[in-house]
Design a protein around this motif. Structure first.
Motif, short mmCIF file in Angstrom:
data_model
loop_
_atom_site.label_atom_id
_atom_site.label_comp_id
_atom_site.label_asym_id
_atom_site.label_seq_id
_atom_site.Cartn_x
_atom_site.Cartn_y
_atom_site.Cartn_z
N THR A 20 0.82 -1.20 0.00
CA THR A 20 0.00 0.00 0.00
C THR A 20 0.86 1.26 0.00
O THR A 20 0.50 2.26 -0.62
CB THR A 20 -0.94 -0.01 1.22
OG1 THR A 20 -1.76 -1.17 1.16
CG2 THR A 20 -1.83 1.22 1.25
N ARG A 27 -3.96 3.23 -1.28
CA ARG A 27 -4.86 2.10 -1.07
C ARG A 27 -4.95 1.26 -2.33
O ARG A 27 -4.61 1.71 -3.42
CB ARG A 27 -6.26 2.58 -0.67
CG ARG A 27 -6.95 3.39 -1.76
CD ARG A 27 -8.35 3.80 -1.35
NE ARG A 27 -9.01 4.58 -2.39
CZ ARG A 27 -9.63 4.08 -3.44
NH1 ARG A 27 -9.68 2.78 -3.64
NH2 ARG A 27 -10.21 4.87 -4.32
N GLU A 30 -10.72 -0.66 -5.38
CA GLU A 30 -11.93 -1.32 -4.95
C GLU A 30 -12.80 -1.55 -6.18
O GLU A 30 -12.64 -0.87 -7.19
CB GLU A 30 -12.67 -0.45 -3.93
CG GLU A 30 -11.84 -0.20 -2.68
CD GLU A 30 -12.49 0.79 -1.72
OE1 GLU A 30 -13.54 1.37 -2.08
OE2 GLU A 30 -11.92 0.98 -0.64
N GLU A 32 -15.64 -0.58 -6.88
CA GLU A 32 -16.31 0.66 -7.26
C GLU A 32 -15.42 1.53 -8.15
O GLU A 32 -15.92 2.29 -8.98
CB GLU A 32 -16.74 1.45 -6.02
CG GLU A 32 -17.86 0.80 -5.25
CD GLU A 32 -17.39 -0.30 -4.30
OE1 GLU A 32 -16.16 -0.52 -4.16
OE2 GLU A 32 -18.25 -0.95 -3.69
N ASP A 33 -14.10 1.45 -7.97
CA ASP A 33 -13.18 2.23 -8.81
C ASP A 33 -13.29 1.79 -10.27
O ASP A 33 -13.32 2.64 -11.17
CB ASP A 33 -11.75 2.09 -8.31
CG ASP A 33 -11.56 2.65 -6.91
OD1 ASP A 33 -12.10 3.74 -6.63
OD2 ASP A 33 -10.86 2.00 -6.11
#
Length: 63
Positions: A20, A27, A30, A32-33
């Motif tokens: 990370t 990060r 995810e 959603e990205d």
């Protein structure tokens, strides 16, 4: 992505913390990205994009 336990790291948590730090966004991506990118590409906002490549890596490849 899969990680293999070895003597290089004490735990999976330590490996995740180290990896990370290498990502400028701080990060991992995810789902959603990716969904946001797909929604953009399906929208009229992307109507002038042609033959483009999008890298979804939080800036990792830019360093």
């Amino acid at each position: 992505a899969q990680m293999i336990e070895s003597g290089m790291v004490e735990s999976a948590e330590q490996a995740v913390a180290f990896l990370t730090q290498l990502i400028p966004a701080g990060r991992f991506a995810e789902p959603e990205d990716l969904a946001d990118l797909m929604l953009f590409l399906c929208s009229d906002a992307s109507r002038y994009f042609t033959a483009s490549e999008f890298t979804l890596d939080g800036g990792y490849s830019a360093i």
